[in-house]
Every structure is written in structure tokens, then in C-alpha cells.
Write an enzyme that holds these catalytic residues in place. Sequence first.
Site, mmCIF file in Angstrom:
data_model
loop_
_atom_site.group_PDB
_atom_site.id
_atom_site.type_symbol
_atom_site.label_atom_id
_atom_site.label_comp_id
_atom_site.label_asym_id
_atom_site.label_seq_id
_atom_site.Cartn_x
_atom_site.Cartn_y
_atom_site.Cartn_z
ATOM 1 N N GLU A 299 0.774 -1.050 0.127
ATOM 2 C CA GLU A 299 0.066 -0.019 0.116
ATOM 3 C C GLU A 299 0.733 1.277 -0.098
ATOM 4 O O GLU A 299 1.763 1.266 0.669
ATOM 5 C CB GLU A 299 -0.777 0.107 1.255
ATOM 6 C CG GLU A 299 -1.886 -0.751 1.362
ATOM 7 C CD GLU A 299 -2.960 -0.486 2.708
ATOM 8 O OE1 GLU A 299 -2.820 0.513 3.163
ATOM 9 O OE2 GLU A 299 -3.554 -1.562 3.169
ATOM 10 N N GLU B 250 -13.811 5.412 -0.003
ATOM 11 C CA GLU B 250 -14.467 4.594 0.574
ATOM 12 C C GLU B 250 -15.310 5.321 1.499
ATOM 13 O O GLU B 250 -14.707 5.703 2.699
ATOM 14 C CB GLU B 250 -13.796 3.559 1.295
ATOM 15 C CG GLU B 250 -13.116 2.738 0.116
ATOM 16 C CD GLU B 250 -12.130 1.491 0.793
ATOM 17 O OE1 GLU B 250 -12.703 0.487 1.262
ATOM 18 O OE2 GLU B 250 -10.659 1.856 0.566
ATOM 19 N N LYS C 204 -15.273 4.247 5.630
ATOM 20 C CA LYS C 204 -14.281 3.887 6.501
ATOM 21 C C LYS C 204 -14.030 4.794 7.764
ATOM 22 O O LYS C 204 -14.552 5.886 7.522
ATOM 23 C CB LYS C 204 -12.871 4.185 5.691
ATOM 24 C CG LYS C 204 -12.663 3.140 4.597
ATOM 25 C CD LYS C 204 -11.124 3.113 4.138
ATOM 26 C CE LYS C 204 -10.348 2.478 5.271
ATOM 27 N NZ LYS C 204 -8.687 2.310 4.683
ATOM 28 N N GLU D 169 -9.126 9.158 5.762
ATOM 29 C CA GLU D 169 -9.320 7.637 5.453
ATOM 30 C C GLU D 169 -10.146 7.396 4.476
ATOM 31 O O GLU D 169 -10.219 6.371 3.725
ATOM 32 C CB GLU D 169 -9.356 7.156 6.615
ATOM 33 C CG GLU D 169 -8.467 7.074 7.736
ATOM 34 C CD GLU D 169 -7.407 6.010 7.180
ATOM 35 O OE1 GLU D 169 -7.908 5.027 6.913
ATOM 36 O OE2 GLU D 169 -6.248 6.304 7.575
#
Length: 393
Positions: free
Chosen positions: A279, A333, A336, A342
Site C-alpha cells: 500500500e 470509501e 471507512k 481515510e
Amino acid sequence: MAAAKPSRAAPPPLPRCCFLAFTILLAATAHEAVAAGGGLSIGINFGQIADNLPSPSRVSSLVRSMQVSKVKLYDADQNVLRAFLNTGVEFIIGIGNENVSAMVDPAAAQAWVQHHVRPYLPSTRITCITVGNEVFKGNDTALKDNLLPAMKSVYGALAALGLQGQVNVTTAHSLDIMGSSYPPSAGAFRPDVAPYITPLLDFLSAARSPFLINCYPYFAYKDDPSGVPLEYVLFQPNAGVTDPTTGLNYDNMLYAQVDSVYAAIQALGHTDVDVKISETGWPSRGDPDEAGASPQYAGIYIGNLLRRIEMKQGTPLRPAVPIDVYVFALFNENLKPGPASERNYGLFYPDGTPVYNVGLRGYLPPMDESDGARTVAHLFALITIASITVMLS
């Protein structure tokens, strides 16, 4: 006056069966470059902590239109794996932390592999299984104790099917497993983590599996924006930092982080385990106290990283080994937890609109197009099989 040319009769309409075949052939060309090995060498993380993401079939079309050749999941979503059948895209699939302890039982590991891996090979190119994610970041002692036995059980299940050379087994770590990372040559694991890492490295070495690390130079910049040069974390021109022990110069933080992990691994006696970046990314939006979270900086970071990858660059310590990177993430997203950043690491919004432009020209088909094409392909296949059966009878 010139004589008028006779009017040309309109061509007969294309037979419907030919149209169906053309539609299928047109859809097939979307993944030819990837299947032939012509896709980008970059990987991408497909996280799904959201309630507004497109269907797996549409995601498959998007990824293939970007010519991205590798995808990493945090689970083994069967709908996603089915959507990528025969596309040539490589997959890392995952066993969540909540299931790691159960995998210590060889029977459970074998059942998991039989259910989540075996049915999709070789049509879906599953090349790696991550057992757990950032296990040593938390305080769950039982989870830490069970990690390596679970990895060995999963590996044993693959070996029983003759898949141990085809599918790797590993786990992904956060960079906070490092007790020291500067200078890179002084890289060392935290004292409380090292007892777990030593036997884990022995396993990775024997299994020829990579050591996965999640690296985010953004975190260092966010924590100390006045002390960390922005150019250094964004791959922009700068004088760099020279390691006083090795004399190697680092013009970006990501490479320094990776080489510090290599140094820590070497300090535990291994030079035969490759480090891959599972990542890395940069948020396009954050809370007021999250310095640097913007579309501009995210675009610069990812864009410059892509250029380095396409140059097949290695780190200063391993210049001949091109960095292997999975960008985080494909989509924003919205569910999250945590700070705003985030929820804003995606290259795309869920509707397929790029969050910023880095030259990855992806196409997310309309909601009914991809699913409709799949239905047409299925019907055409059934008709073809039926026709062959009739001819042979």
C-alpha cells in the site's frame, strides 16, 4: 449538367447473431493488452468499505480500461474474482484478521483454499494470499501468536493441491513495526515485534514469498509539515538525504522507507526476501489538522510514483530490482472510520470520475452496459453450445 449518380441501396441490417458476436468481440478487446502482458506494472488496492461502489463487473471493465495488471483485495470476494475471469489480471486475495486464528487448524485452511482459491484457478490469476493485515499494529497477542501458524496452514493447504509454487503466502505490515528507519542503513524492527518477525522471515525465505509493507510518506509529512520537505515526499527535485553509512543518496522518502525495511530484514539474517509495497497513497481531502491532504498533492505523488514505476526504478540499495507497488486505492470509501483522509485515498469517485488526473484514463461503463454485455455473452455461449450439440447429433 452532370448526370445524377444512381442512389445506392441501403445495406441489409446486420443479422442479430452477428451483432451479438461483434458485441462480445468488442468487449473482449478491453483486456487483450493486460492478458498479453502489456498492462501497467502498477498494482492497485480495491477496498470495499463503502455502500456506493459500482458492481464488480463494472469495476473489472474500469481496471482493464486502465490497463492495470494487478489488483489487491482485502478478502476473497467471489463476485470480484468471477468478474475478472480470463482477463489476465493478477490478484492478491486476503484472509481478514478476524479469520486468522481459525486458519491455524489445517482442516479450516484447506477448506478455505478449496472454496476461495481452487475454483478460480487458472481462469483468475490468484498469485498471492495475505493472511491478516497489519497484525502487529494492534494489541491482540493471540492474533500475533496465531499469525505464523495460520500462514503455515494455508501454505500447507496450497501444497496439498500442488499450488505452492503458483500462489504465495504472506502478510502485510504497517511501517510502525519499525523501531528505527533513519538513516535507512540503521533500519531495525521494534524490539517487541522482532521475536515474531524472525521466524516469519524464515518462513518467507523457505516459501519464496515476499515481505509486504504499507508505506505512506504522507503520514510523516502530516505529523511534521514544517520539518519534512514536501519535495522529498512528493518525488520532486531536491538535494535528497545521504545515508552516512552507505553513502547512498535518497531523493524521496518512499525509497528510504523501503531500504530501511531491507536493512532490518538483513539484520535478522536474511538477504533472500524481497520487499514489496502493498500500500502507498496520498489523500485528496482531510480534516483541518491533516496537512497536505489535497487533490493537488495527491496527483503529484501518484503521478510521480507512476513515472518511477514505468522507469523500472529500484531503490538505492537494490537498484536492479524494480519497485513493486500497489497504490491505495481504486475508489474513495465512504464508510471507512477515522479522520476524513481515510475516506479519500481513491483515484476515482464511485461514479468513475477521476479524483485528480494522473494520466490513468479509465472507463467505468454505465450501470447496465457491463452487466448487459455479460448476459449477452452468456446467452451467446449457450446458443453456440446448443448449435454445436444439434450439429453433432
